[in-house]
Design an enzyme around this catalytic site. Structure first.
Site, mmCIF file in Angstrom:
data_model
loop_
_atom_site.group_PDB
_atom_site.id
_atom_site.type_symbol
_atom_site.label_atom_id
_atom_site.label_comp_id
_atom_site.label_asym_id
_atom_site.label_seq_id
_atom_site.Cartn_x
_atom_site.Cartn_y
_atom_site.Cartn_z
ATOM 1 N N LYS A 14 41.199 28.507 -33.877
ATOM 2 C CA LYS A 14 42.323 27.464 -33.443
ATOM 3 C C LYS A 14 43.689 27.974 -32.932
ATOM 4 C CE LYS A 14 42.021 23.453 -35.023
ATOM 5 N NZ LYS A 14 41.354 23.693 -36.296
ATOM 6 N N ARG A 89 43.718 14.440 -34.221
ATOM 7 C CA ARG A 89 42.331 14.741 -35.165
ATOM 8 C C ARG A 89 41.992 13.325 -35.436
ATOM 9 N NH1 ARG A 89 44.469 18.850 -38.286
ATOM 10 N NH2 ARG A 89 43.921 19.764 -39.697
ATOM 11 N N ARG A 128 40.476 33.552 -45.553
ATOM 12 C CA ARG A 128 41.982 33.853 -45.229
ATOM 13 C C ARG A 128 42.823 32.989 -45.941
ATOM 14 N NH1 ARG A 128 43.110 28.680 -40.366
ATOM 15 N NH2 ARG A 128 42.867 27.301 -42.338
ATOM 16 N N ARG A 134 47.755 29.498 -48.269
ATOM 17 C CA ARG A 134 47.431 28.000 -48.568
ATOM 18 C C ARG A 134 46.560 28.054 -49.160
ATOM 19 N NH1 ARG A 134 45.782 26.260 -42.322
ATOM 20 N NH2 ARG A 134 45.371 24.521 -43.486
ATOM 21 N N ARG A 146 37.231 19.843 -46.186
ATOM 22 C CA ARG A 146 38.406 19.299 -44.812
ATOM 23 C C ARG A 146 37.189 19.040 -43.916
ATOM 24 N NH1 ARG A 146 40.684 24.542 -46.263
ATOM 25 N NH2 ARG A 146 41.796 24.228 -44.091
HETATM 26 P P1 AMP Z 1 45.502 22.496 -40.335
HETATM 27 O O1 AMP Z 1 46.647 23.230 -40.373
HETATM 28 O O2 AMP Z 1 45.794 22.053 -39.226
HETATM 29 O O3 AMP Z 1 43.922 22.880 -40.918
HETATM 30 O O4 AMP Z 1 46.188 21.637 -41.337
HETATM 31 C C1 AMP Z 1 45.802 20.932 -42.893
HETATM 32 C C2 AMP Z 1 46.061 19.670 -42.951
HETATM 33 O O5 AMP Z 1 47.530 19.502 -43.148
HETATM 34 C C3 AMP Z 1 45.002 19.327 -43.235
HETATM 35 O O6 AMP Z 1 43.608 18.833 -44.128
HETATM 36 C C4 AMP Z 1 46.118 17.332 -42.983
HETATM 37 O O7 AMP Z 1 45.721 17.095 -44.235
HETATM 38 C C5 AMP Z 1 46.705 17.576 -42.198
HETATM 39 N N1 AMP Z 1 47.139 17.286 -41.457
HETATM 40 C C6 AMP Z 1 47.280 18.214 -40.392
HETATM 41 N N2 AMP Z 1 47.115 18.099 -38.749
HETATM 42 C C7 AMP Z 1 46.791 16.661 -38.899
HETATM 43 C C8 AMP Z 1 46.362 15.451 -37.934
HETATM 44 N N3 AMP Z 1 46.470 15.530 -36.867
HETATM 45 N N4 AMP Z 1 46.261 13.887 -38.456
HETATM 46 C C9 AMP Z 1 45.640 14.190 -39.836
HETATM 47 N N5 AMP Z 1 46.313 15.019 -40.992
HETATM 48 C C10 AMP Z 1 46.286 15.923 -40.017
#
Ligand code: AMP
Length: 196
Positions: A14, A89, A128, A134, A146
């Site tokens: 993404k 999400r 990554r 991260r 996740r």
């Molecule tokens: P990402 O960078 O999108 O993979 O997000 C990393 C972490 O942030 C996720 O594993 C969640 O803990 C939190 N997170 C990001 N976006 C959301 C969302 N829309 N709703 C809830 N948690 C989120």
């Protein structure tokens, strides 16, 4: 306005595709993961609370991310459109997004889902994690948590958009450029339908 939800599990590509789409369509990029990480870097209370959940691979509460998106929509009233990356999400987040966009007299144009199987996702995220810094990409158990969170809470969001006739799935394995072209085709079809 073009409002795109780019959908898919962690590691589906993404972020990579968002960068190309922003350049192509001059969209404002709204990634809730990026917004949360910047709160963590700034050491805010919200960031500290979110970090405890993110470190376990668990979603943060809906009201936290909805509030962040609400602020960003207000800050970018003259945008040509938005690309929502990692949001919504959950189904309540999707419903809240519809509501917020309606307040700005707009709506989601299309949701494009990148389909990638779990083994490939795990492989990509571990790679990554070697360069991204991260911590949630460096531990296989956390990556699987996740993906499990995605399957349980996020996958139903696809049905939400399907019921609105806005869900489009594409194969997320292949050349970055080919995947990008496939996403652009879905966008062009969706915007042509809106115009006609
Ligand atoms: P990402 O960078 O999108 O993979 O997000 C990393 C972490 O942030 C996720 O594993 C969640 O803990 C939190 N997170 C990001 N976006 C959301 C969302 N829309 N709703 C809830 N948690 C989120």
């Amino acid at each position: 306005m073009l409002n795109l939800v780019l959908f898919g599990p962690p590691g589906a590509g993404k972020g990579t595709q968002s960068e190309k789409l922003i350049a192509q369509y001059q969209l404002v990029h709204l990634s809730t993961g990026d917004l949360l990480r910047s709160e963590i870097r700034e050491g805010t209370e919200l960031g500290l609370r979110a970090k405890m959940l993110m470190d376990q691979g668990i979603l943060v509460p809906d009201e936290v991310v909805i509030g962040m998106i609400e602020n960003k929509l207000k800050e970018n009233q003259s945008a040509a459109g938005f690309i929502f990356d990692g949001f919504p999400r959950t189904v309540p987040q999707a419903a809240a997004l519809d509501h917020l966009l309606a307040q700005h007299n707009t709506q989601i144009t299309v949701m494009v889902a990148l389909v990638v199987d779990e083994e490939e996702l795990t492989k990509r995220l571990l790679i990554r994690g070697q360069s991204s810094g991260r911590s949630d990409d460096q531990n296989e158990a956390l990556i699987r948590r996740r993906v499990q969170e995605y399957n349980e809470k996020t996958a139903p969001v696809a049905n939400y958009y399907e019921s609105q006739g806005k869900f489009k799935a594409i194969d997320g394995i292949g050349q970055i450029e080919e995947i990008f072209q496939a996403i652009c085709e879905k966008i062009e079809t969706a915007t042509a339908n809106v115009r006609s």
